[in-house]
Design a protein around this motif. Structure first.
Motif, mmCIF file in Angstrom:
data_model
loop_
_atom_site.group_PDB
_atom_site.id
_atom_site.type_symbol
_atom_site.label_atom_id
_atom_site.label_comp_id
_atom_site.label_asym_id
_atom_site.label_seq_id
_atom_site.Cartn_x
_atom_site.Cartn_y
_atom_site.Cartn_z
ATOM 1 N N VAL A 328 0.937 -1.237 -0.096
ATOM 2 C CA VAL A 328 -0.014 -0.006 0.059
ATOM 3 C C VAL A 328 0.816 1.346 -0.091
ATOM 4 O O VAL A 328 0.567 2.225 -0.826
ATOM 5 C CB VAL A 328 -1.053 0.101 1.192
ATOM 6 C CG1 VAL A 328 -1.570 1.512 1.386
ATOM 7 C CG2 VAL A 328 -2.156 -1.276 0.994
ATOM 8 N N LEU A 331 2.364 1.811 -3.591
ATOM 9 C CA LEU A 331 1.242 2.158 -4.419
ATOM 10 C C LEU A 331 0.660 3.526 -4.239
ATOM 11 O O LEU A 331 0.617 4.356 -5.328
ATOM 12 C CB LEU A 331 0.049 1.337 -4.347
ATOM 13 C CG LEU A 331 0.366 -0.120 -4.893
ATOM 14 C CD1 LEU A 331 -0.940 -1.003 -4.747
ATOM 15 C CD2 LEU A 331 0.951 -0.019 -6.414
ATOM 16 N N VAL A 332 0.599 3.976 -3.083
ATOM 17 C CA VAL A 332 -0.104 5.294 -2.669
ATOM 18 C C VAL A 332 0.656 6.513 -2.962
ATOM 19 O O VAL A 332 0.366 7.467 -3.768
ATOM 20 C CB VAL A 332 -0.815 5.402 -1.316
ATOM 21 C CG1 VAL A 332 -1.738 4.295 -1.256
ATOM 22 C CG2 VAL A 332 0.134 5.349 -0.167
ATOM 23 N N VAL A 333 1.953 6.185 -2.564
ATOM 24 C CA VAL A 333 3.326 7.212 -2.945
ATOM 25 C C VAL A 333 3.537 7.393 -4.494
ATOM 26 O O VAL A 333 3.586 8.436 -4.895
ATOM 27 C CB VAL A 333 4.274 7.050 -2.079
ATOM 28 C CG1 VAL A 333 5.457 8.021 -2.645
ATOM 29 C CG2 VAL A 333 4.251 7.477 -0.580
ATOM 30 N N GLY A 335 1.431 6.644 -6.753
ATOM 31 C CA GLY A 335 0.262 7.203 -7.296
ATOM 32 C C GLY A 335 0.177 8.821 -7.065
ATOM 33 O O GLY A 335 -0.266 9.449 -8.314
ATOM 34 N N ALA A 336 0.553 9.190 -6.033
ATOM 35 C CA ALA A 336 0.614 10.621 -5.582
ATOM 36 C C ALA A 336 1.469 11.386 -6.241
ATOM 37 O O ALA A 336 1.502 12.385 -6.813
ATOM 38 C CB ALA A 336 0.928 10.849 -4.126
ATOM 39 N N THR A 358 7.698 12.710 -0.291
ATOM 40 C CA THR A 358 7.468 11.795 1.010
ATOM 41 C C THR A 358 7.889 12.164 2.349
ATOM 42 O O THR A 358 7.152 11.856 3.279
ATOM 43 C CB THR A 358 8.248 10.338 0.685
ATOM 44 O OG1 THR A 358 7.698 9.913 -0.569
ATOM 45 C CG2 THR A 358 8.229 9.536 1.596
ATOM 46 N N TRP A 457 -1.083 15.063 -2.574
ATOM 47 C CA TRP A 457 -0.404 14.680 -1.277
ATOM 48 C C TRP A 457 -1.074 15.350 -0.044
ATOM 49 O O TRP A 457 -1.357 14.598 1.065
ATOM 50 C CB TRP A 457 0.995 15.376 -1.093
ATOM 51 C CG TRP A 457 1.988 14.907 -2.216
ATOM 52 C CD1 TRP A 457 2.210 15.491 -3.295
ATOM 53 C CD2 TRP A 457 2.624 13.748 -2.117
ATOM 54 N NE1 TRP A 457 3.118 14.667 -4.062
ATOM 55 C CE2 TRP A 457 3.491 13.487 -3.495
ATOM 56 C CE3 TRP A 457 2.908 12.681 -0.960
ATOM 57 C CZ2 TRP A 457 4.120 12.640 -3.655
ATOM 58 C CZ3 TRP A 457 3.606 11.399 -1.544
ATOM 59 C CH2 TRP A 457 4.245 11.616 -3.113
ATOM 60 N N LEU A 460 -3.769 12.683 0.223
ATOM 61 C CA LEU A 460 -3.258 11.373 0.886
ATOM 62 C C LEU A 460 -3.294 11.620 2.184
ATOM 63 O O LEU A 460 -3.386 10.717 3.188
ATOM 64 C CB LEU A 460 -1.630 10.976 0.497
ATOM 65 C CG LEU A 460 -0.892 10.020 0.969
ATOM 66 C CD1 LEU A 460 -1.635 8.750 1.171
ATOM 67 C CD2 LEU A 460 0.347 9.763 0.502
ATOM 68 N N ILE A 463 -6.760 11.401 3.672
ATOM 69 C CA ILE A 463 -6.862 9.752 4.020
ATOM 70 C C ILE A 463 -6.415 8.989 5.257
ATOM 71 O O ILE A 463 -6.911 8.424 5.910
ATOM 72 C CB ILE A 463 -6.596 8.927 2.863
ATOM 73 C CG1 ILE A 463 -7.136 9.172 1.405
ATOM 74 C CG2 ILE A 463 -6.523 7.582 2.880
ATOM 75 C CD1 ILE A 463 -6.736 8.682 0.264
#
Length: 483
Positions: A328, A331-333, A335-336, A358, A457, A460, A463
């Motif tokens: 996860v 994938l999320v980083v 994607g961002a 990040t 970001w 993210l 979330i």
């Protein structure tokens, strides 16, 4: 000069505000050459008691020093010290006393291999620790906790006996990496008071050392240092500077993340994917570690066990861990970072975009660590009283400190805890929002472009904030207490 590149001085506002080394009582202690040893000795004695009780005492965790001190008190005090002052526990680290012993017998160490001069090994060890913590229930096993402490002492001795400098601290120690990253949120840093004095200095004793005082063994040349990353607060540079130009100065938390400037011992943050991965791993671990202690995780483990056909404990937790700590986050980083490239039209490599942004997740992660660890600390701080009473009774056979008062546990009323946790999590979320915007603004001078770059970001972070609020409101294991 130990291979440290002397970069141009970074823009600084040091020399103004509070300097802990100039306060009447605290400053006098910090300027004392043996201040660090004075802090290390009590922690060394505490570690010895933890090891002794862990190996020989009752194996019910809430009744053993090894089940209470490391997992309730030490973790809570670490994040509290980082929030209030700085990397105090690296400064007081008892494992470094073994380094002194190693240097007496092995004064000429080898150079740490170049291919290991990064954070990949430390990040891997950190992930291994978080997996083992849940998979082996370290919090519930005083015996395993004691052997973990023994292993730490042995590793620090062997590594610092074989290699020169401080490779164990900088490249290996998982606890140190936790402290390094989260110390960026501290209100103080070891820094120069007057940059002009450093510019005129010819001896550079802060990095080379003098009169038996070592210079910075982590390669943080004060004239080009920025922030708390990789700083153990050892204060060797404070003692070595012949002009008393290094102090512990007040600063803006997380400000070292806002500019992608080349700095001593670290370089440019955008060129350090290993350091960014360490930040990402710690942020993910803050949420996964908390998730491992709430009620829904047990239902998920049982569902995974029945669906996949594996055991409900170790194998099921392994799937949760790999998903939450590796799959996860990547994938999320990714994607961002991809969305930032698309919204800004930049052709910058995806890895570099992900690396740069990040770092903005670090305050969010620290907010979760604070909320989680302080929950356990404030819920069980007073357990040290009956556990100590029980320890003395077991060792001497006499209730010299009275009969164990097992009813003692919480330091604050339980209804106060959730509001405090929400405040801490919100503070981390807010600082992350500020950080991501300033990172974008450092890259894009146009405010609209910076806002577009920051938008994925921000989503993210929202979330993560939602997930954090949900976690804090779940029933959580009262580990380390008789409750």
């Amino acid at each position: 000069m130990r291979g440290v590149l002397l970069q141009e001085p970074l823009p600084t506002k040091q020399g103004q505000g509070v300097d802990l080394t100039r306060l009447p009582w605290v400053g006098r202690f910090l300027r004392w050459r043996h201040a660090r040893t004075a802090l290390q000795i009590p922690l060394l004695l505490t570690a010895a008691l933890v090891i002794f009780d862990g190996l020989t005492g009752p194996q019910l965790s809430p009744k053993n020093l090894a089940g209470v001190l490391p997992w309730v008190h030490w973790r809570g005090l670490v994040v509290l010290a980082l929030l209030i002052a700085g990397n105090v526990f690296c400064m007081a680290c008892p494992f470094m006393l073994t380094r002194r012993l190693a240097r007496r017998f092995f004064p000429h160490g080898r150079t740490w291999p170049r291919w290991l001069r990064n954070k990949w090994l430390a990040a891997g060890l950190l992930l291994a620790f978080f997996w083992a913590y849940e998979a082996w229930d370290l919090w519930a096993s005083p015996w395993l906790t004691a052997w973990l402490a023994v292993g730490y002492f042995v590793a620090s001795f062997v590594i610092d006996a074989v290699f020169a400098g401080a490779p164990f601290c900088k490249y290996v120690c998982p606890i140190g990496q936790f402290n390094f990253v989260n110390a960026i949120h501290s209100p103080f840093e070891v820094a120069v008071r007057d940059p002009d004095v450093c510019a005129a200095c010819r001896t550079k004793d802060c990095i080379k050392g003098r009169d038996g005082i070592p210079g910075c063994e982590l390669g943080l040349f004060q004239q080009a240092k920025a922030g708390n990353l990789d700083c153990t607060f050892c204060l060797d540079c404070v003692h070595a500077c012949p002009y008393s130009n290094v102090g512990v100065l007040a600063r803006v938390p997380a400000a070292e993340l806002w500019m992608d400037t080349r700095r001593a011992g670290i370089g440019r943050l955008s060129l350090r994917p290993d350091l960014a991965w360490l930040v990402l791993a710690l942020t993910a671990a803050a949420f996964v570690n908390a998730f491992g202690m709430v009620s829904p995780v047990y239902a998920l483990q049982e569902w995974l066990a029945s669906t996949v056909g594996l055991g409900a404990d170790g194998p099921a937790w392994g799937i949760i861990f790999v998903t939450g700590m590796l799959v996860v986050p990547v994938l999320v980083v990714g994607g961002a970072a991809g969305m930032t490239r698309w919204l800004t039209g930049t052709r910058e490599p995806l890895l570099r975009v992900a690396t740069r942004y990040t770092y903005a997740l670090a305050p969010m992660g620290f907010g979760m660590w604070l909320a989680h660890y302080l929950f356990h600390f404030l819920s069980g701080a007073l357990t040290i009283v009956p556990v100590t009473q029980s320890f003395v009774l077991d060792v001497t056979g006499k209730p010299l400190l009275g009969s164990p008062a097992w009813q003692l546990a919480a330091l604050l009323p339980r209804p106060w805890l959730l509001p405090l946790e929400i405040v801490l999590l919100t503070a981390g979320f807010t600082l992350s929002l500020v950080t991501v915007y300033f990172i974008a603004l450092d890259q894009w001078s146009d405010r609209r472009a910076a806002a577009r770059a920051a938008l994925p970001w921000v989503a993210l972070l929202l979330i993560l904030m939602t997930a954090g609020l949900w976690l804090l409101q779940q029933p959580m294991d009262m580990r380390g207490t008789m409750m």
